[in-house]
Design a protein around this motif. Structure first.
Motif, PDB file in Angstrom:
ATOM      1  N   ILE A  37     -19.709  18.951 -19.774  1.00  0.00           N
ATOM      2  CA  ILE A  37     -19.690  19.159 -18.320  1.00  0.00           C
ATOM      3  C   ILE A  37     -19.070  20.534 -18.073  1.00  0.00           C
ATOM      4  N   PRO A  38     -19.830  21.455 -17.512  1.00  0.00           N
ATOM      5  CA  PRO A  38     -19.326  22.823 -17.308  1.00  0.00           C
ATOM      6  C   PRO A  38     -17.982  22.849 -16.565  1.00  0.00           C
ATOM      7  N   GLY A  39     -17.059  23.638 -17.099  1.00  0.00           N
ATOM      8  CA  GLY A  39     -15.762  23.806 -16.475  1.00  0.00           C
ATOM      9  C   GLY A  39     -14.772  22.688 -16.748  1.00  0.00           C
ATOM     10  N   LYS A  40     -15.170  21.691 -17.533  1.00  0.00           N
ATOM     11  CA  LYS A  40     -14.293  20.552 -17.838  1.00  0.00           C
ATOM     12  C   LYS A  40     -13.965  20.539 -19.324  1.00  0.00           C
ATOM     13  N   TRP A  41     -12.877  19.857 -19.653  1.00  0.00           N
ATOM     14  CA  TRP A  41     -12.460  19.741 -21.047  1.00  0.00           C
ATOM     15  C   TRP A  41     -13.373  18.807 -21.830  1.00  0.00           C
ATOM     16  N   SER A  42     -13.356  18.997 -23.146  1.00  0.00           N
ATOM     17  CA  SER A  42     -14.020  18.069 -24.061  1.00  0.00           C
ATOM     18  C   SER A  42     -13.134  16.831 -24.224  1.00  0.00           C
ATOM     19  N   ALA A  43     -13.679  15.800 -24.860  1.00  0.00           N
ATOM     20  CA  ALA A  43     -12.892  14.585 -25.114  1.00  0.00           C
ATOM     21  C   ALA A  43     -11.683  14.900 -25.992  1.00  0.00           C
ATOM     22  N   ALA A  44     -11.859  15.739 -27.007  1.00  0.00           N
ATOM     23  CA  ALA A  44     -10.733  16.095 -27.881  1.00  0.00           C
ATOM     24  C   ALA A  44      -9.643  16.810 -27.085  1.00  0.00           C
ATOM     25  N   GLU A  45     -10.031  17.726 -26.230  1.00  0.00           N
ATOM     26  CA  GLU A  45      -9.039  18.433 -25.414  1.00  0.00           C
ATOM     27  C   GLU A  45      -8.285  17.464 -24.503  1.00  0.00           C
ATOM     28  N   ILE A  46      -8.996  16.504 -23.949  1.00  0.00           N
ATOM     29  CA  ILE A  46      -8.352  15.510 -23.086  1.00  0.00           C
ATOM     30  C   ILE A  46      -7.333  14.701 -23.881  1.00  0.00           C
ATOM     31  N   VAL A  47      -7.703  14.257 -25.067  1.00  0.00           N
ATOM     32  CA  VAL A  47      -6.784  13.444 -25.886  1.00  0.00           C
ATOM     33  C   VAL A  47      -5.543  14.255 -26.266  1.00  0.00           C
ATOM     34  N   HIS A  48      -5.717  15.496 -26.678  1.00  0.00           N
ATOM     35  CA  HIS A  48      -4.554  16.324 -27.026  1.00  0.00           C
ATOM     36  C   HIS A  48      -3.692  16.586 -25.791  1.00  0.00           C
ATOM     37  N   LEU A  84      -2.309  25.648 -28.519  1.00  0.00           N
ATOM     38  CA  LEU A  84      -2.021  24.529 -29.411  1.00  0.00           C
ATOM     39  C   LEU A  84      -3.293  23.982 -30.061  1.00  0.00           C
ATOM     40  N   HIS A  85      -4.358  24.775 -30.000  1.00  0.00           N
ATOM     41  CA  HIS A  85      -5.590  24.538 -30.762  1.00  0.00           C
ATOM     42  C   HIS A  85      -6.212  23.171 -30.507  1.00  0.00           C
ATOM     43  N   TYR A  86      -6.359  22.814 -29.236  1.00  0.00           N
ATOM     44  CA  TYR A  86      -6.908  21.508 -28.881  1.00  0.00           C
ATOM     45  C   TYR A  86      -8.309  21.275 -29.441  1.00  0.00           C
ATOM     46  N   THR A  87      -9.098  22.327 -29.609  1.00  0.00           N
ATOM     47  CA  THR A  87     -10.477  22.143 -30.094  1.00  0.00           C
ATOM     48  C   THR A  87     -10.568  22.135 -31.615  1.00  0.00           C
ATOM     49  N   GLU A  88      -9.464  22.382 -32.302  1.00  0.00           N
ATOM     50  CA  GLU A  88      -9.503  22.504 -33.761  1.00  0.00           C
ATOM     51  C   GLU A  88      -8.787  21.375 -34.491  1.00  0.00           C
ATOM     52  N   ARG A  89      -8.176  20.460 -33.751  1.00  0.00           N
ATOM     53  CA  ARG A  89      -7.351  19.431 -34.376  1.00  0.00           C
ATOM     54  C   ARG A  89      -8.010  18.057 -34.300  1.00  0.00           C
ATOM     55  N   GLU A  90      -7.729  17.243 -35.307  1.00  0.00           N
ATOM     56  CA  GLU A  90      -8.147  15.843 -35.293  1.00  0.00           C
ATOM     57  C   GLU A  90      -7.421  15.130 -34.153  1.00  0.00           C
ATOM     58  N   ILE A  91      -8.071  14.141 -33.558  1.00  0.00           N
ATOM     59  CA  ILE A  91      -7.465  13.478 -32.414  1.00  0.00           C
ATOM     60  C   ILE A  91      -6.575  12.295 -32.782  1.00  0.00           C
ATOM     61  N   ALA A  92      -6.698  11.736 -33.975  1.00  0.00           N
ATOM     62  CA  ALA A  92      -5.947  10.514 -34.323  1.00  0.00           C
ATOM     63  C   ALA A  92      -4.431  10.674 -34.142  1.00  0.00           C
ATOM     64  N   PRO A  93      -3.808  11.749 -34.630  1.00  0.00           N
ATOM     65  CA  PRO A  93      -2.364  11.881 -34.413  1.00  0.00           C
ATOM     66  C   PRO A  93      -1.995  11.997 -32.927  1.00  0.00           C
TER      67      PRO A  93
END
Length: 164
Positions: A37-48, A84-93
């Motif tokens: 969705i343009p202008g919105k975060w990805s799911a990974a970014e939201i979780v971080h 803090l590299h939200y797009t590069e990190r695994e979401i589990a932690p």
């Protein structure tokens, strides 16, 4: 805020993690960092963001409960996401940090006395800030982001189903 309103918000707060998990169910793992969705975060970014926001919010509540008139510092969530590299990190932690922060803070909410609900400080961005303000904000916070994840999943899964 009445006791019933407060209890409703506490229940909503406690349900926030499960709501995020439900919206992640069926989310395409290879699309967690897709900005569908343009202008919105990805799911990974939201979780971080949730992990960082919940650890920060837990500390805010603790400061309100322990310190007299604390200054509650705001932060730049966009800078957090980038640096803090939200797009590069695994979401589990981050999911576990989010879950744990909510669980330990929920324990405090259950133990707060009436006078604790009157504690206040000053937020650096919004001014007067008390424990009830905190509860209003964070009871809805995870649910709002869960809905964002759900919308992302619909765009990604719905789009894949339509093109199949």
């Amino acid at each position: 805020m009445t006791s019933d309103e407060r209890n409703e918000l506490i229940a909503q707060y406690k349900a926030g993690y499960d709501e995020v998990r439900r919206n992640l169910d069926g989310f395409p793992k290879d699309s967690l960092t897709t900005k569908a969705i343009p202008g919105k975060w990805s799911a990974a970014e939201i979780v971080h963001h949730l992990a960082d926001s919940e650890t920060t919010s837990g500390l805010r509540l603790r400061r309100l409960l322990v310190e007299d008139h604390p200054l509650i510092q705001g932060y730049d969530q966009v800078e957090y996401a980038a640096k803090l590299h939200y797009t590069e990190r695994e979401i589990a932690p981050s999911l576990e940090a989010f879950r744990a922060a909510r669980a330990t803070t929920a324990q405090l909410l259950d133990l707060m006395a009436e006078e604790d609900w009157q504690r206040e400080g000053t937020h650096s961005e919004s001014g007067s800030y008390n424990t009830e303000d905190w509860l209003r904000i964070y009871a809805a916070h995870a649910h709002n982001h869960a809905a964002q994840i759900g919308r992302l999943r619909e765009v990604l899964v719905g789009g894949a189903a339509a093109s199949a």
